[in-house]
Design a protein around this motif. Structure first.
Motif, PDB file in Angstrom:
ATOM      1  N   UNK A 166       0.838  -1.205   0.000  1.00 22.38           N
ATOM      2  CA  UNK A 166       0.000   0.000   0.000  1.00 22.38           C
ATOM      3  C   UNK A 166       0.869   1.249   0.000  1.00 22.38           C
ATOM      4  N   UNK A 167       1.987   1.195   0.720  1.00 18.54           N
ATOM      5  CA  UNK A 167       2.848   2.369   0.806  1.00 18.54           C
ATOM      6  C   UNK A 167       3.415   2.756  -0.554  1.00 18.54           C
ATOM      7  N   UNK A 168       3.666   1.761  -1.418  1.00 15.59           N
ATOM      8  CA  UNK A 168       4.139   2.066  -2.772  1.00 15.59           C
ATOM      9  C   UNK A 168       3.087   2.882  -3.525  1.00 15.59           C
ATOM     10  N   UNK A 209       0.768   4.773  -2.190  1.00  7.40           N
ATOM     11  CA  UNK A 209       0.698   6.101  -1.565  1.00  7.40           C
ATOM     12  C   UNK A 209       1.815   6.984  -2.103  1.00  7.40           C
ATOM     13  N   UNK A 210       3.028   6.445  -2.182  1.00 12.01           N
ATOM     14  CA  UNK A 210       4.151   7.216  -2.716  1.00 12.01           C
ATOM     15  C   UNK A 210       3.861   7.687  -4.139  1.00 12.01           C
ATOM     16  N   UNK A 211       3.383   6.769  -4.985  1.00 14.38           N
ATOM     17  CA  UNK A 211       3.149   7.101  -6.392  1.00 14.38           C
ATOM     18  C   UNK A 211       2.141   8.240  -6.541  1.00 14.38           C
ATOM     19  N   UNK A 212       1.026   8.132  -5.826  1.00 16.20           N
ATOM     20  CA  UNK A 212      -0.008   9.152  -5.976  1.00 16.20           C
ATOM     21  C   UNK A 212       0.365  10.452  -5.265  1.00 16.20           C
ATOM     22  N   UNK A 213       1.205  10.379  -4.245  1.00 18.31           N
ATOM     23  CA  UNK A 213       1.712  11.615  -3.641  1.00 18.31           C
ATOM     24  C   UNK A 213       2.589  12.359  -4.651  1.00 18.31           C
ATOM     25  N   UNK A 214       3.433  11.622  -5.387  1.00 19.08           N
ATOM     26  CA  UNK A 214       4.243  12.247  -6.419  1.00 19.08           C
ATOM     27  C   UNK A 214       3.397  12.862  -7.515  1.00 19.08           C
ATOM     28  N   UNK A 215       2.372  12.140  -7.982  1.00 21.70           N
ATOM     29  CA  UNK A 215       1.487  12.667  -9.022  1.00 21.70           C
ATOM     30  C   UNK A 215       0.721  13.897  -8.525  1.00 21.70           C
ATOM     31  N   UNK A 216       0.289  13.852  -7.271  1.00 19.30           N
ATOM     32  CA  UNK A 216      -0.444  14.994  -6.703  1.00 19.30           C
ATOM     33  C   UNK A 216       0.429  16.242  -6.679  1.00 19.30           C
ATOM     34  N   UNK A 217       1.705  16.074  -6.331  1.00 19.17           N
ATOM     35  CA  UNK A 217       2.610  17.223  -6.305  1.00 19.17           C
ATOM     36  C   UNK A 217       2.831  17.789  -7.700  1.00 19.17           C
ATOM     37  N   UNK A 218       2.931  16.912  -8.701  1.00 28.27           N
ATOM     38  CA  UNK A 218       3.064  17.394 -10.080  1.00 28.27           C
ATOM     39  C   UNK A 218       1.822  18.185 -10.473  1.00 28.27           C
ATOM     40  N   UNK A 237       8.559  15.731  -5.976  1.00 29.84           N
ATOM     41  CA  UNK A 237       7.638  14.781  -6.616  1.00 29.84           C
ATOM     42  C   UNK A 237       8.341  13.528  -7.139  1.00 29.84           C
ATOM     43  N   UNK A 238       9.522  13.635  -7.770  1.00 29.17           N
ATOM     44  CA  UNK A 238      10.166  12.421  -8.289  1.00 29.17           C
ATOM     45  C   UNK A 238      10.556  11.405  -7.223  1.00 29.17           C
ATOM     46  N   UNK A 239      10.754  11.843  -5.980  1.00 33.42           N
ATOM     47  CA  UNK A 239      11.059  10.882  -4.911  1.00 33.42           C
ATOM     48  C   UNK A 239       9.879   9.937  -4.724  1.00 33.42           C
ATOM     49  N   UNK A 240       8.663  10.509  -4.664  1.00 28.04           N
ATOM     50  CA  UNK A 240       7.478   9.669  -4.529  1.00 28.04           C
ATOM     51  C   UNK A 240       7.277   8.764  -5.734  1.00 28.04           C
ATOM     52  N   UNK A 241       7.519   9.306  -6.939  1.00 23.20           N
ATOM     53  CA  UNK A 241       7.350   8.497  -8.147  1.00 23.20           C
ATOM     54  C   UNK A 241       8.350   7.345  -8.179  1.00 23.20           C
ATOM     55  N   UNK A 242       9.589   7.602  -7.775  1.00 21.72           N
ATOM     56  CA  UNK A 242      10.597   6.531  -7.755  1.00 21.72           C
ATOM     57  C   UNK A 242      10.272   5.491  -6.689  1.00 21.72           C
ATOM     58  N   UNK A 243       9.803   5.947  -5.510  1.00 18.78           N
ATOM     59  CA  UNK A 243       9.457   5.018  -4.440  1.00 18.78           C
ATOM     60  C   UNK A 243       8.201   4.212  -4.778  1.00 18.78           C
ATOM     61  N   UNK A 244       7.400   4.693  -5.728  1.00 23.70           N
ATOM     62  CA  UNK A 244       6.233   3.939  -6.156  1.00 23.70           C
ATOM     63  C   UNK A 244       6.571   2.702  -6.956  1.00 23.70           C
TER      64      UNK A 244
END
Length: 327
Positions: free
Chosen positions: A63-65, A67-76, A106-113
């Protein structure tokens, strides 16, 4: 369809002569550029489809993956569609904040996704081979090395502000949007190679990766402080044409933007350094536990191993001690 209409349908920029930026405008001013919004929606939809496919066949995805992905997209999305997207041609400080969000955060969240790992678990076998072939191809092996990715990451920031690209991006809608996309992609490349959550072509030593993170702080000092201290205005002709008659002067606005590039970058770097220190500490703990398990397998579950001088082959070499009172 005329070129102007095509541009309006596929991409657009809000007018540069915006009204004063108040708290109300910060919360209510929005713009929805198709060139930026549609890729975010597509990336979110494809990711959810992959997660759903795994769940349907009984597999789990952290689930955390997600969350990371959508947090990155939200920031973009926020960086390009909120008031930041509305005022990014009106005030210099706004694109500075945009830049940091799009390339540093944002890329940190996308990479962690871990999108490539998700694709590898959902694609057919033939497509998985294609993905692995691309990841390990010559060009990706070159740009995917953390040191090379760091070089692209740094050069992008200096080339954008210290060349005509900055003013051109304020005047041309395609350069404007492509600069945003470029920030996200370069940031993702760097953190993808650095964090190594997905399959990557290189697994460099932890020390090298830590030193690259450490190098982010001086890089932002070199980027931001000269802009703060400049006596000339970047893209001055454009800002004079806009004729903004509210808020800080052009030089004051630019000085604040330079401070954002410096301070925002340093704070982000400090957070990454802290995360790497924690990761290093945990890796040391895991190594210690692994060593303990190996010793247990070799010597049993006893808490200690007998010292060498008590081992059988050394028993006869020890000098006996005669107790007092005995001859």
């Amino acid at each position: 369809m005329t070129p102007l209409l095509t541009t309006t349908v596929l991409a657009w920029m809000p007018p540069a002569d915006q009204p004063p930026l108040t708290l109300s405008r910060m919360l209510t001013a929005w713009t929805f550029d198709p060139f930026m919004v549609l890729p975010v929606l597509l990336a979110g939809g494809l990711y959810l489809a992959g997660v759903r496919m795994l769940h349907r066949r009984g597999d789990q995805w952290p689930v955390l993956r997600t969350v990371y992905w959508f947090a990155g997209l939200l920031l973009v999305f926020v960086a390009t569609s909120s008031a930041l997207g509305v005022y990014d041609r009106t005030l210099f400080v706004v694109p500075a904040i945009q830049h940091m969000l799009l390339q540093m955060i944002a890329p940190v969240g996308l990479a962690m996704g871990a999108p490539i790992s998700l694709a590898m678990r959902t694609f057919p076998v033939a497509w998985r081979r294609v993905v692995l072939a691309v990841v390990h191809s010559g060009p990706v092996r070159f740009i995917g090395h953390p040191a090379i990715a760091f070089a692209f990451f740094a050069i992008t920031q200096f080339a954008f502000y210290y060349s005509p690209l900055y003013e051109l991006s304020l005047r041309n809608v395609w350069l404007h949007d492509l600069s945003h996309v470029h920030f996200v992609l370069v940031g993702f490349l760097f953190f993808w190679a650095l964090l190594g959550v997905d399959p990557v072509p290189h697994r460099p030593p932890f020390f090298l990766r830590f030193m690259l993170v450490l190098g982010l702080a001086p890089m932002h000092i070199l980027l931001g402080i000269p802009i703060m201290l400049m006596n000339a205005v970047l893209a001055e002709d454009f800002y004079l044409e806009v004729g903004r008659d509210w808020g800080p002067t052009l030089l004051d606005d630019q000085a604040v933007g330079g401070g954002v590039l410096w301070g925002f970058g340093d704070v982000s770097s400090a957070a990454l350094i802290g995360a790497f220190v924690v990761q290093w500490y945990r890796s040391d703990e895991r190594e210690a536990r692994r060593t303990d398990r190996q010793l247990d397998r070799l010597h049993g579950s006893s808490p200690t191993t007998p010292p060498w001088w008590l081992e059988p082959e050394h028993e006869g070499s020890a000098t006996p001690v005669t107790p007092k009172g005995e001859s």
